[in-house]
Design an enzyme around this catalytic site. Structure first.
Site, PDB file in Angstrom:
ATOM      1  N   CYS A  23      25.565  18.898 -78.694  1.00  0.00           N
ATOM      2  CA  CYS A  23      26.380  19.346 -79.810  1.00  0.00           C
ATOM      3  C   CYS A  23      26.681  18.082 -80.605  1.00  0.00           C
ATOM      4  O   CYS A  23      27.238  17.135 -80.070  1.00  0.00           O
ATOM      5  CB  CYS A  23      27.677  19.968 -79.289  1.00  0.00           C
ATOM      6  N   TYR A  25      11.753  -5.669 -41.993  1.00  0.00           N
ATOM      7  CA  TYR A  25      11.650  -5.449 -40.551  1.00  0.00           C
ATOM      8  C   TYR A  25      10.394  -5.969 -39.882  1.00  0.00           C
ATOM      9  O   TYR A  25      10.282  -5.921 -38.659  1.00  0.00           O
ATOM     10  CB  TYR A  25      11.823  -3.962 -40.209  1.00  0.00           C
ATOM     11  N   CYS A  81      32.395  24.933 -79.709  1.00  0.00           N
ATOM     12  CA  CYS A  81      32.661  24.944 -81.154  1.00  0.00           C
ATOM     13  C   CYS A  81      31.682  25.816 -81.920  1.00  0.00           C
ATOM     14  O   CYS A  81      31.852  26.048 -83.113  1.00  0.00           O
ATOM     15  CB  CYS A  81      32.675  23.534 -81.718  1.00  0.00           C
ATOM     16  N   GLU A  99      14.840   1.882 -34.869  1.00  0.00           N
ATOM     17  CA  GLU A  99      15.396   1.477 -36.161  1.00  0.00           C
ATOM     18  C   GLU A  99      15.548   2.705 -37.049  1.00  0.00           C
ATOM     19  O   GLU A  99      14.879   3.711 -36.859  1.00  0.00           O
ATOM     20  CB  GLU A  99      14.439   0.503 -36.856  1.00  0.00           C
ATOM     21  N   LYS A 110      14.888   4.862 -40.246  1.00  0.00           N
ATOM     22  CA  LYS A 110      13.783   4.956 -41.201  1.00  0.00           C
ATOM     23  C   LYS A 110      14.386   5.082 -42.598  1.00  0.00           C
ATOM     24  O   LYS A 110      14.856   6.135 -42.997  1.00  0.00           O
ATOM     25  CB  LYS A 110      12.901   6.154 -40.878  1.00  0.00           C
ATOM     26  N   CYS A 160      33.867  18.450 -82.507  1.00  0.00           N
ATOM     27  CA  CYS A 160      33.813  19.444 -81.422  1.00  0.00           C
ATOM     28  C   CYS A 160      34.974  19.201 -80.448  1.00  0.00           C
ATOM     29  O   CYS A 160      35.098  18.133 -79.862  1.00  0.00           O
ATOM     30  CB  CYS A 160      32.486  19.339 -80.683  1.00  0.00           C
ATOM     31  N   CYS A 190      26.756  25.568 -79.371  1.00  0.00           N
ATOM     32  CA  CYS A 190      27.763  24.957 -78.505  1.00  0.00           C
ATOM     33  C   CYS A 190      28.720  26.025 -77.967  1.00  0.00           C
ATOM     34  O   CYS A 190      29.271  26.802 -78.740  1.00  0.00           O
ATOM     35  CB  CYS A 190      28.543  23.895 -79.275  1.00  0.00           C
ATOM     36  N   LYS A 205      11.243  12.504 -37.543  1.00  0.00           N
ATOM     37  CA  LYS A 205      11.711  12.963 -38.850  1.00  0.00           C
ATOM     38  C   LYS A 205      12.847  13.973 -38.679  1.00  0.00           C
ATOM     39  O   LYS A 205      12.720  14.930 -37.910  1.00  0.00           O
ATOM     40  CB  LYS A 205      10.549  13.648 -39.610  1.00  0.00           C
ATOM     41  N   ASP A 246      14.847   5.489 -46.394  1.00  0.00           N
ATOM     42  CA  ASP A 246      14.072   6.277 -47.348  1.00  0.00           C
ATOM     43  C   ASP A 246      13.972   5.556 -48.686  1.00  0.00           C
ATOM     44  O   ASP A 246      14.677   5.855 -49.638  1.00  0.00           O
ATOM     45  CB  ASP A 246      14.726   7.649 -47.529  1.00  0.00           C
TER      46      ASP A 246
HETATM   47  P1  AMP Z   1       5.373   7.518 -43.545  1.00  0.00           P
HETATM   48  O1  AMP Z   1       5.391   7.127 -44.991  1.00  0.00           O
HETATM   49  O2  AMP Z   1       6.113   8.759 -43.239  1.00  0.00           O
HETATM   50  O3  AMP Z   1       4.021   7.400 -42.924  1.00  0.00           O
HETATM   51  O4  AMP Z   1       6.266   6.413 -42.821  1.00  0.00           O
HETATM   52  C1  AMP Z   1       5.900   5.065 -42.855  1.00  0.00           C
HETATM   53  C2  AMP Z   1       6.836   4.331 -43.741  1.00  0.00           C
HETATM   54  O5  AMP Z   1       8.162   4.344 -43.259  1.00  0.00           O
HETATM   55  C3  AMP Z   1       6.508   2.881 -43.826  1.00  0.00           C
HETATM   56  O6  AMP Z   1       5.483   2.626 -44.737  1.00  0.00           O
HETATM   57  C4  AMP Z   1       7.816   2.320 -44.319  1.00  0.00           C
HETATM   58  O7  AMP Z   1       7.814   2.340 -45.734  1.00  0.00           O
HETATM   59  C5  AMP Z   1       8.858   3.317 -43.908  1.00  0.00           C
HETATM   60  N1  AMP Z   1       9.905   2.737 -43.073  1.00  0.00           N
HETATM   61  C6  AMP Z   1      11.236   2.825 -43.335  1.00  0.00           C
HETATM   62  N2  AMP Z   1      11.978   2.199 -42.432  1.00  0.00           N
HETATM   63  C7  AMP Z   1      11.114   1.675 -41.525  1.00  0.00           C
HETATM   64  C8  AMP Z   1      11.281   0.897 -40.342  1.00  0.00           C
HETATM   65  N3  AMP Z   1      12.492   0.542 -39.880  1.00  0.00           N
HETATM   66  N4  AMP Z   1      10.157   0.532 -39.680  1.00  0.00           N
HETATM   67  C9  AMP Z   1       8.933   0.901 -40.130  1.00  0.00           C
HETATM   68  N5  AMP Z   1       8.722   1.621 -41.239  1.00  0.00           N
HETATM   69  C10 AMP Z   1       9.791   2.020 -41.937  1.00  0.00           C
HETATM   70 ZN    ZN Z   2      30.561  21.610 -79.799  1.00  0.00          ZN
END
Ligand code: AMP
Ligand code: ZN
Length: 677
Positions: free
Chosen positions: A425, A225, A410, A116, A118, A430, A407, A313, A120
């Site tokens: 400003c 998930y 102006c 899956e 990951k 201006c 500025c 990662k 962010d």
């Molecule tokens: P880390 O914070 O680097 O330890 O990674 C773990 C975190 O990855 C988990 O707590 C989730 O918040 C996040 N995460 C994002 N996508 C997924 C996914 N598909 N499966 C599991 N964890 C995920």
């Molecule tokens: Zn200005």
């Protein structure tokens, strides 16, 4: 509203809730809306009316409960009965294959992996009791998180009620899409606020708001998930879990893949090194999970993470370059923003030579100086940002950077307003601000005047042809011909475009005036409610706040704007020069009254239209209750064929769909309008 019995109201409300929740699933979970926005809006408004009249009807799963509003003093703690785990990282192919070896050794055979993305964002845990959403929490340290139920209720992809009355706890990620992140930061910069470094921080900041109304405006989304406890589900593998979650109404990420060998896993990972930057959300790696739960149980956990999963990662995409200069520009509201001019360098697929430094606090915090070597990256995979200064490479004669005090355009002295980080400003005359204001006024979502680019407008201003937006409507051809590169034909086109904009419905003007915090969406709601610019100018703060989704910030800003005498002068000038100041669009609650041949019909426009632009025709048909789509299918009711219509017309003929020419369409529009007014 007619007198309704409580029972009737209850039935209507329940039906509306079911319908609205279904639309929301289609829109926010499946990314496949089945109705136009106004249909949703109209039903939503109806539900609000019912709930206002009978407050006892409000249920916790009503879509009206998503706008937020409760302001908390702080967040309560939530103890996770089943802790949220973390993941063991792997950083390259060798480490990934070593993980596979360990797994195979422990279970004594080859295994399949569910791979899956990951995401962010932030881990969240959602509790449902008999199908109703009752609690949402952050991960915290894994054992104890924070109760952010009110905020999570505003996240539209989180179901408030499941398709089955299950009591379960579901886990996943809450994130901010890249596009929302970029917009949010643009707004924050313009409003003098600190910007977020990346979508994850923006999501975290949005979920940690004590006022859930703020969260509601942040466009967060989710991918779920896993479950804390699989008891009530039949799933025995991770891929089944994803399917089950999706069936229950959760948004799941569709990019997952079941791989039978670690080589396949590696292929999958490699494919995302490239695809990554094109995804609409940010990912920081790939999660590789042993698919079979019985094997997962066999492998178990270490102190902090499962032995059955690994997080690959991605290497950071950073590049080194040198700050050559810092440029300051003045925005529409007077905020002046520093931009780093850097030696061009390639990062994450493009060549980068400029990066916003946002404000002086940012420069000070990172201690960025001229001639510094810096590492840059792309926030949200799009926006170049300075990560840090490489101190070892700093020249010996380096000195802290001095922000300007005046500025750059102006020359007036710059100030910090209230608690803003931005320098402003505040000279209303201006030139830089006025020019930006003109650019905004003519832009697409505002008055939509073609042919007036920044260069032309700047010239007009510098030659004293235009001092404010009202002056655009007094321009004459001879004046335009004095501008560089403007010939007879283009002058006429410009005048025509300006003249056409006089007829715009007033929400475009309200947005175009550039009232702080009033975006195009808010402008539409205000126009619709108050009916005209005049009406809006007399609105009180309470009246504005009473509108669903309008916050105090917008209300204050509108009221303050119209307190200015010069604004009223401008309104008079616009009126004198024939600019429409009235809302012309259809009021959502009037849609019932519309009688038109377009009502609830799906229409396709094709070929060249003479009298209307496509966009105008679309707007008019939609205002009359029709839906305009781009391609002909069995669902199409009417095809309007202009000149030189091509394949769409042929297809429509083949399907036996009703075909109109432009005259018929215009006639229908005019007839409907005559009846409606
Ligand atoms: P880390 O914070 O680097 O330890 O990674 C773990 C975190 O990855 C988990 O707590 C989730 O918040 C996040 N995460 C994002 N996508 C997924 C996914 N598909 N499966 C599991 N964890 C995920
Ligand atoms: Zn200005």
């Amino acid at each position: 509203m007619e007198q309704l019995s409580f029972q009737d109201a209850q039935q209507m409300a329940e039906a509306l809730r079911v319908e609205l929740n279904q639309y929301a699933v289609e829109y926010y979970v499946n990314d496949q809306p089945s109705v136009e926005d106004y249909v949703y809006d109209k039903k939503y408004q109806k539900l609000v009316e019912l709930e206002t009249e009978f407050p006892d009807l409000i249920t916790s799963d009503s879509p009206t409960q998503r706008v937020g509003g409760k302001v908390l003093e702080g967040f309560e703690k939530v103890v996770h009965d089943t802790p949220l785990y973390s993941l063991n990282d792997v950083f390259n192919k060798e480490e990934l294959f070593a993980f596979d070896e360990r797994v195979k050794k422990a279970v004594g055979k080859a295994v399949s992996y569910c791979c899956e993305l990951k995401i962010d964002g932030l881990s969240i845990s959602l509790k449902y009791q008999e199908g109703l959403f009752v609690q949402g929490a952050t991960r915290g340290d894994g054992s104890v998180g924070e109760n952010i139920t009110e905020n999570l209720k505003t996240v539209k992809s989180i179901p408030l009620r499941l398709s089955e009355p299950l009591s379960i706890e579901v886990r996943g990620e809450c994130y901010m899409p890249k596009s929302s992140f970029v917009k949010l930061n643009e707004q924050r910069e313009e409003n003098g606020k600190e910007v977020f470094a990346n979508p994850r921080n923006a999501a975290a900041g949005s979920l940690r708001q004590l006022d859930s109304k703020i969260t509601a405006h942040r466009n967060l989304s989710t991918f779920l998930y896993t479950l804390a406890d699989f008891g009530p589900l039949e799933a025995t593998t991770q891929d089944q879990t994803l399917d089950e979650l999706s069936r229950l109404g959760f948004r799941t990420n569709q990019e997952w893949k079941l791989c039978n060998t670690i080589d396949e896993v590696w292929e999958y990972i490699e494919s995302f090194h490239e695809k990554r930057s094109q995804l609409p959300y940010e990912i920081d790696g790939i999660v590789v999970k042993v698919n079979d739960f019985s094997l997962q149980d066999q492998l178990g956990f270490t102190v902090k993470a499962p032995r059955w999963a690994a997080a690959y990662k991605f290497p950071p995409e950073e590049a080194e370059t040198v700050i050559e200069d810092i440029e300051w520009t003045v925005g529409r509201t007077g905020v002046i923003t520093p931009t780093a001019i850097m030696t061009p360098v390639r990062v994450a697929g493009t060549t980068v030579s400029r990066a916003s430094l946002h404000n002086n606090d940012y420069i000070e915090k990172k201690d960025i100086r001229l001639k510094d070597s810096v590492l840059i990256y792309k926030a949200g995979d799009i926006i170049p940002e300075v990560a840090q200064v490489i101190l070892e490479k700093r020249p010996n004669d380096s000195e802290p950077y001095q922000a300007p005090t005046h500025c750059p355009i102006c020359g007036s002295e710059l100030v910090h307003l209230d608690e803003e980080v931005a320098l402003r400003c505040i000279n209303p005359k201006c030139p830089a601000q006025i020019k930006e204001g003109l650019n905004h006024f003519v832009s697409r979502n505002a008055m939509n005047i073609d042919g007036l680019g920044p260069r032309v407008l700047a010239q007009m201003y510098d030659k004293h042809l235009v001092g404010d937006v009202a002056d655009l409507y007094a321009l004459e051809k001879e004046q335009l011909l004095t501008l560089e590169k403007i010939k007879d034909k283009s002058a006429e086109n410009i005048l025509q475009a300006i003249a056409a904009s006089r007829d715009n419905s007033v929400e475009r003007l309200i947005f175009g005036l550039g009232i702080r915090h009033v975006g195009s969406k808010a402008a539409k709601i205000l126009a619709e409610h108050f009916g005209s610019l005049e009406g809006l100018s007399q609105a009180t703060k309470d009246e504005i706040v009473a509108l669903n989704t309008m916050g105090e910030t917008i209300a204050d800003s509108v009221v303050t704007y119209f307190e200015n005498e010069e604004v009223h002068e401008l309104m008079r000038e616009l009126a004198e020069r024939g600019v429409n100041l009235i809302y012309k669009g259809l009021r959502t609650n009037q849609l019932d009254e519309v009688e038109s041949p377009f009502k609830e019909k799906t229409v396709v426009l094709t070929g060249k239209l003479r009298q209307y632009t496509r966009e105008d025709a679309k707007e008019k048909i939609e205002n009359l209750g029709g839906k305009v789509t781009g391609s002909v299918s069995k669902k199409t009711d009417i095809v309007v064929a202009g000149e030189d219509a091509g394949s769409k017309l042929t297809k429509a003929q083949g399907l036996g769909i009703e075909i109109w020419d432009e005259t018929q369409m215009i006639q229908a529009i005019e007839d409907s309008n005559a009846e409606g007014s």
